[in-house]
Design an enzyme around this catalytic site. Structure first.
Site, mmCIF file in Angstrom:
data_model
loop_
_atom_site.group_PDB
_atom_site.id
_atom_site.type_symbol
_atom_site.label_atom_id
_atom_site.label_comp_id
_atom_site.label_asym_id
_atom_site.label_seq_id
_atom_site.Cartn_x
_atom_site.Cartn_y
_atom_site.Cartn_z
ATOM 1 N N ARG A 83 0.826 -1.225 0.000
ATOM 2 C CA ARG A 83 0.000 0.000 0.000
ATOM 3 C C ARG A 83 0.854 1.266 0.000
ATOM 4 N NH1 ARG A 83 -5.523 -0.729 2.083
ATOM 5 N NH2 ARG A 83 -6.075 -2.682 1.109
ATOM 6 N N ARG B 205 -3.130 6.716 1.504
ATOM 7 C CA ARG B 205 -3.594 7.918 2.220
ATOM 8 C C ARG B 205 -2.592 8.561 3.154
ATOM 9 N NH1 ARG B 205 -8.797 4.753 3.948
ATOM 10 N NH2 ARG B 205 -7.105 3.254 3.889
ATOM 11 N N ARG C 42 -7.364 12.304 -4.290
ATOM 12 C CA ARG C 42 -8.505 11.509 -3.847
ATOM 13 C C ARG C 42 -9.702 12.384 -3.499
ATOM 14 N NH1 ARG C 42 -11.977 8.734 -2.297
ATOM 15 N NH2 ARG C 42 -11.904 6.855 -1.008
ATOM 16 N N ASP D 131 -7.019 -2.586 -7.048
ATOM 17 C CA ASP D 131 -7.397 -3.277 -5.819
ATOM 18 C C ASP D 131 -7.653 -4.732 -6.159
ATOM 19 O OD1 ASP D 131 -8.266 -2.488 -2.864
ATOM 20 O OD2 ASP D 131 -9.558 -4.122 -3.549
ATOM 21 N N TYR E 239 -14.715 -11.915 0.266
ATOM 22 C CA TYR E 239 -15.398 -10.647 -0.019
ATOM 23 C C TYR E 239 -16.655 -10.871 -0.842
ATOM 24 C CZ TYR E 239 -11.604 -7.908 1.958
ATOM 25 O OH TYR E 239 -10.698 -7.344 2.820
HETATM 26 O O1 CP3 Z 1 -0.066 0.514 -3.143
HETATM 27 C C1 CP3 Z 1 -0.481 -0.669 -3.263
HETATM 28 O O2 CP3 Z 1 -0.207 -1.565 -2.465
HETATM 29 C C2 CP3 Z 1 -1.235 -1.043 -4.522
HETATM 30 C C3 CP3 Z 1 -2.644 -0.945 -4.461
HETATM 31 C C4 CP3 Z 1 -3.472 -1.858 -3.542
HETATM 32 C C5 CP3 Z 1 -4.672 -1.414 -2.936
HETATM 33 N N1 CP3 Z 1 -5.258 -2.480 -2.356
HETATM 34 C C6 CP3 Z 1 -5.194 -0.052 -2.998
HETATM 35 C C7 CP3 Z 1 -6.198 0.381 -2.018
HETATM 36 C C8 CP3 Z 1 -3.324 -3.201 -3.235
HETATM 37 C C9 CP3 Z 1 -2.188 -4.148 -3.588
HETATM 38 C C10 CP3 Z 1 -4.472 -3.584 -2.495
HETATM 39 C C11 CP3 Z 1 -4.707 -4.957 -2.028
HETATM 40 C C12 CP3 Z 1 -5.882 -5.244 -1.217
HETATM 41 N N2 CP3 Z 1 -7.117 -4.647 -1.233
HETATM 42 C C13 CP3 Z 1 -5.938 -6.330 -0.306
HETATM 43 C C14 CP3 Z 1 -4.821 -7.306 -0.028
HETATM 44 C C15 CP3 Z 1 -3.780 -6.742 0.866
HETATM 45 C C16 CP3 Z 1 -4.286 -6.395 2.253
HETATM 46 O O3 CP3 Z 1 -4.245 -5.200 2.577
HETATM 47 O O4 CP3 Z 1 -4.675 -7.306 2.986
HETATM 48 C C17 CP3 Z 1 -7.214 -6.321 0.276
HETATM 49 C C18 CP3 Z 1 -7.752 -7.281 1.334
HETATM 50 C C19 CP3 Z 1 -7.946 -5.267 -0.326
HETATM 51 C C20 CP3 Z 1 -9.368 -4.897 -0.072
HETATM 52 C C21 CP3 Z 1 -9.511 -3.498 0.383
HETATM 53 N N3 CP3 Z 1 -9.321 -2.384 -0.411
HETATM 54 C C22 CP3 Z 1 -9.886 -3.043 1.666
HETATM 55 C C23 CP3 Z 1 -10.206 -3.944 2.847
HETATM 56 C C24 CP3 Z 1 -9.909 -1.652 1.628
HETATM 57 C C25 CP3 Z 1 -10.370 -0.732 2.725
HETATM 58 C C26 CP3 Z 1 -9.339 -0.545 3.760
HETATM 59 C C27 CP3 Z 1 -8.544 0.681 3.493
HETATM 60 O O5 CP3 Z 1 -7.310 0.620 3.651
HETATM 61 O O6 CP3 Z 1 -9.169 1.680 3.140
HETATM 62 C C28 CP3 Z 1 -9.519 -1.255 0.320
HETATM 63 C C29 CP3 Z 1 -9.374 0.145 -0.182
HETATM 64 C C30 CP3 Z 1 -8.064 0.497 -0.779
HETATM 65 N N4 CP3 Z 1 -7.344 -0.284 -1.635
HETATM 66 C C31 CP3 Z 1 -7.363 1.735 -0.591
HETATM 67 C C32 CP3 Z 1 -6.206 1.658 -1.367
HETATM 68 C C33 CP3 Z 1 -5.155 2.722 -1.530
HETATM 69 C C34 CP3 Z 1 -7.851 2.923 0.218
HETATM 70 C C35 CP3 Z 1 -8.581 3.759 -0.762
HETATM 71 C C36 CP3 Z 1 -8.948 5.132 -0.289
HETATM 72 O O7 CP3 Z 1 -9.926 5.230 0.469
HETATM 73 O O8 CP3 Z 1 -8.330 6.065 -0.743
#
Ligand code: CP3
Length: 356
Positions: free
Chosen positions: A37, A41, A50, A86, A163
């Site tokens: 990640r 943010r 964003r 994602d 999910y």
């Molecule tokens: O920078 C990176 O790593 C690349 C992009 C990336 C995102 N999600 C962007 C994202 C990657 C590789 C993921 C993987 C992901 N997404 C996983 C596996 C890794 C892990 O964290 O366990 C999972 C389970 C998800 C599902 C997901 N997406 C959740 C549970 C959430 C909400 C939690 C959170 O952090 O907000 C997301 C949203 C998400 N995916 C954001 C980002 C940058 C936040 C988006 C925002 O609100 O701006």
């Protein structure tokens, strides 16, 4: 050169980077590093973009996804980029309604619960389904000019199922495990669709220019060994084997809270394992029982804390990693939004100047 090194042919590897080297078992004094990640943010420039765009708009607009992917690399000398997308976005083309809700995370308002729901899921081609991510990959690769490798990724079939079936943050997996053990044929049909979707997606990401792949199985820690053997492993293996038969880039498998499953997970035909902070790297190596490059494993909550503690924890991890065939420094899970940017700056500098 280790076992992993010999298995990889150079066909898709454009840059002889430290990161790709480490995945092939080549050791360097200061390990390569990137952060899960890393585009997110905690960066003010991410938050700014964003403000005017939803998460999905950012992922689905190649120019924005490209920009966000590059943001952390402009600030820090990281050894790899990861494409901004994602794990859940490829599910949209299957026919599910995905939304990222503020404070709640991903929500699916038409979760998969019945045999008919499983039958109705489409398995579209990557070009049609996630063309926006493939375009973003091409843009990023052209910007990186072969200097930094780009990581492509997908969710593992089990975690995607969590999910899809729960429809929100998976919690205690009531419906997921209900379907898994209650209707194994339906579970099998769903897994096969996810294997096909994800294998094609990973291959398409490599064809678009990704030099390595990571499979995220974030919810695997909720599964016991018997269910892993019967309901999870066959599909993970099918996915990885299919991808490996078609492309030759290194593959990393990441899961959390799976120390108890390590002896089983170690049989997966991947090049490296991502390790969370709940086990030390030497412990992980022992449990895996296989000399494989490891990636990890600073607790992201610790990275958000006082620098002196971050520094000593990082040093401890780097010292422990000396006995591994090779190491890629990373966090044990994704970086948290409240992490001070200054801590990341100091971390990257500290890891970069470490001498084994
Ligand atoms: O920078 C990176 O790593 C690349 C992009 C990336 C995102 N999600 C962007 C994202 C990657 C590789 C993921 C993987 C992901 N997404 C996983 C596996 C890794 C892990 O964290 O366990 C999972 C389970 C998800 C599902 C997901 N997406 C959740 C549970 C959430 C909400 C939690 C959170 O952090 O907000 C997301 C949203 C998400 N995916 C954001 C980002 C940058 C936040 C988006 C925002 O609100 O701006």
């Amino acid at each position: 050169m280790g076992e992993a090194a010999r298995n990889i042919q150079g066909a898709n590897v454009k840059s002889e980077s430290k990161f790709i080297g480490a995945l092939r078992g080549v050791k360097s004094e200061a390990p390569p590093m990137w952060m899960m990640r890393q585009a997110g943010r905690y960066l003010p420039e991410y938050r700014k973009l964003r403000e005017g765009n939803s998460m999905l708009q950012m992922v689905m607009t190649p120019e924005l996804a490209c920009e966000v992917t590059l943001q952390p690399l402009r600030r820090f000398p990281l050894d790899a980029a990861i494409i901004f997308a994602d794990i859940l976005t490829p599910l949209i083309g299957m026919g599910i309604n995905l939304e990222f809700k503020k404070g709640e995370g991903p929500v699916i308002d038409n979760p998969v619960r019945t045999a008919k729901d499983v039958d109705n899921l489409r398995v579209p081609e990557p070009r049609e389904n996630v063309g926006y991510t493939l375009d973003a990959i091409r843009m990023v690769v052209s910007e990186l000019k072969g200097k930094t490798p780009l990581i492509g990724f997908c969710g593992a079939p089990f975690t995607l199922s969590c999910y899809l079936i729960q429809g929100e943050s998976p919690g205690d997996l009531e419906y997921t495990k209900g379907l898994m053990v209650g209707e194994p044929e339906k579970w099998h049909a769903l897994q096969m669709k996810l294997v096909k979707l994800s294998a094609d997606y990973l291959v398409a990401q490599v064809e678009a220019g990704c030099e390595s792949l990571q499979i995220f199985d974030s919810w695997l820690g909720f599964v016991g060994p018997r269910e892993y053997d019967r309901f999870v492993e066959p599909y993970l293996k099918a996915l990885i084997e299919d991808v490996r038969s078609r492309v030759s880039v290194p593959v990393v498998f990441f899961a959390t809270s799976v120390a108890g499953l390590f002896p089983r997970i170690s049989k997966l035909p991947v090049d490296a394992f991502g390790v969370d902070w709940r086990v030390s790297l030497p412990q992980a190596r022992g449990l895996l029982g296989r000399d494989t490059p490891l990636q990890g494993n600073l607790d992201p909550q610790i990275l958000a804390g006082p620098w002196e503690y971050v520094r000593s924890s990082t040093k401890a991890i780097l010292d422990e990693a000396k006995e591994l065939p090779s190491h890629i420094f990373n966090l044990g899970h994704g970086i948290l939004p409240h992490t001070p940017v200054e801590n990341v700056e100091r971390l990257v500098e500290f890891v970069g100047s470490y001498r084994a």
